[in-house]
Design an enzyme around this catalytic site. Structure first.
Site, PDB file in Angstrom:
ATOM      1  N   GLU A 102      41.768  42.570  40.084  1.00  0.00           N
ATOM      2  CA  GLU A 102      42.853  43.490  40.407  1.00  0.00           C
ATOM      3  C   GLU A 102      43.545  43.063  41.696  1.00  0.00           C
ATOM      4  OE1 GLU A 102      45.146  45.373  39.562  1.00  0.00           O
ATOM      5  OE2 GLU A 102      44.261  47.333  39.170  1.00  0.00           O
ATOM      6  N   ASP A 103      44.820  43.382  41.815  1.00  0.00           N
ATOM      7  CA  ASP A 103      45.540  43.027  43.039  1.00  0.00           C
ATOM      8  C   ASP A 103      45.213  43.970  44.183  1.00  0.00           C
ATOM      9  OD1 ASP A 103      46.900  45.174  41.874  1.00  0.00           O
ATOM     10  OD2 ASP A 103      48.886  44.303  42.092  1.00  0.00           O
ATOM     11  N   ASP A 106      43.680  51.304  45.616  1.00  0.00           N
ATOM     12  CA  ASP A 106      43.925  52.313  46.638  1.00  0.00           C
ATOM     13  C   ASP A 106      43.318  53.655  46.235  1.00  0.00           C
ATOM     14  OD1 ASP A 106      46.037  53.060  44.875  1.00  0.00           O
ATOM     15  OD2 ASP A 106      47.526  52.117  46.129  1.00  0.00           O
ATOM     16  N   PHE A 155      52.104  50.694  52.451  1.00  0.00           N
ATOM     17  CA  PHE A 155      52.721  50.122  51.259  1.00  0.00           C
ATOM     18  C   PHE A 155      52.906  48.623  51.468  1.00  0.00           C
ATOM     19  CE2 PHE A 155      56.159  49.041  48.326  1.00  0.00           C
ATOM     20  CZ  PHE A 155      55.599  49.518  47.154  1.00  0.00           C
ATOM     21  N   ARG A 168      57.307  40.257  43.822  1.00  0.00           N
ATOM     22  CA  ARG A 168      56.040  39.698  43.329  1.00  0.00           C
ATOM     23  C   ARG A 168      55.902  38.211  43.646  1.00  0.00           C
ATOM     24  NH1 ARG A 168      53.435  43.304  40.002  1.00  0.00           N
ATOM     25  NH2 ARG A 168      54.714  44.643  38.705  1.00  0.00           N
TER      26      ARG A 168
END
Length: 184
Positions: A102-103, A106, A155, A168
């Protein structure tokens, strides 16, 4: 590294590509050691984790396989709270060692659901590798096995992470400037 602007918001440099590359290489060493003699399956969560998953896959010194699934839980800068499966896992993973790649983790909601879905498919084991982890943002308990960087509840864009599909392709990771950040 220069600041970047998307949708009228300014992002400042946060993690340089060289640091990302070094950390991914180290994670590759750890996974290779943990799975020596095994043939793990890396399950990449598209779209955001693609750059990390491919770099991690290439950093392995063991034989492994990679496959892709696509989930969606974000719109704009926030989680919708709903996890949508856009493209599911079609591989037979019974008896396989699975590493979910996973990137970012959170809230933990997406990963909790995904891990449960994969465990229901009877793999030998399930572990989690995430490039970024925001422990302050967790809404459910989740403990990734391989963490690139622990970061604050901010963020982030770049290296696969986006803002409405943009950014991206940046090699570095950027954080929203505090002066732009919405109140939490």
């Amino acid at each position: 590294m220069k600041r970047k602007t998307y949708q009228g918001l300014t992002f400042r440099p946060f993690i340089e590509h060289e640091a990302i590359r070094a950390r991914v290489a180290r994670l590759g060493e750890l996974i290779s050691s943990d799975y020596a003699g095994e043939y793990p399956l890396l399950v990449c969560v598209l779209n955001g984790a693609a750059p990390f998953a491919v770099d991690l896959f290439r950093a392995l010194d063991i034989d492994a396989e990679i496959t892709f699934i696509r989930l969606k839980s974000y719109e704009g800068m926030g989680s919708t709270g709903v996890v949508k499966q856009i493209m599911g896992l079609t591989d037979d993973i019974a008896g396989r060692h699975v590493i979910i790649v996973e990137d970012i983790i959170d809230t933990g909601n997406t990963m909790t659901r995904l891990k449960a879905d994969i465990q229901a498919m009877n793999p030998a084991s399930v572990r989690i590798a995430t490039l970024l982890f925001k422990p302050e943002a967790l809404q459910v308990p989740i403990d990734p096995d391989y963490i690139g960087f622990e970061i604050p509840k901010k963020f982030i864009i770049g290296y696969g992470l986006d803002i409405d599909g943009m950014a991206r392709n940046l090699n570095d990771i950027y954080v929203l400037d505090d002066e732009n950040a919405p109140a939490e």
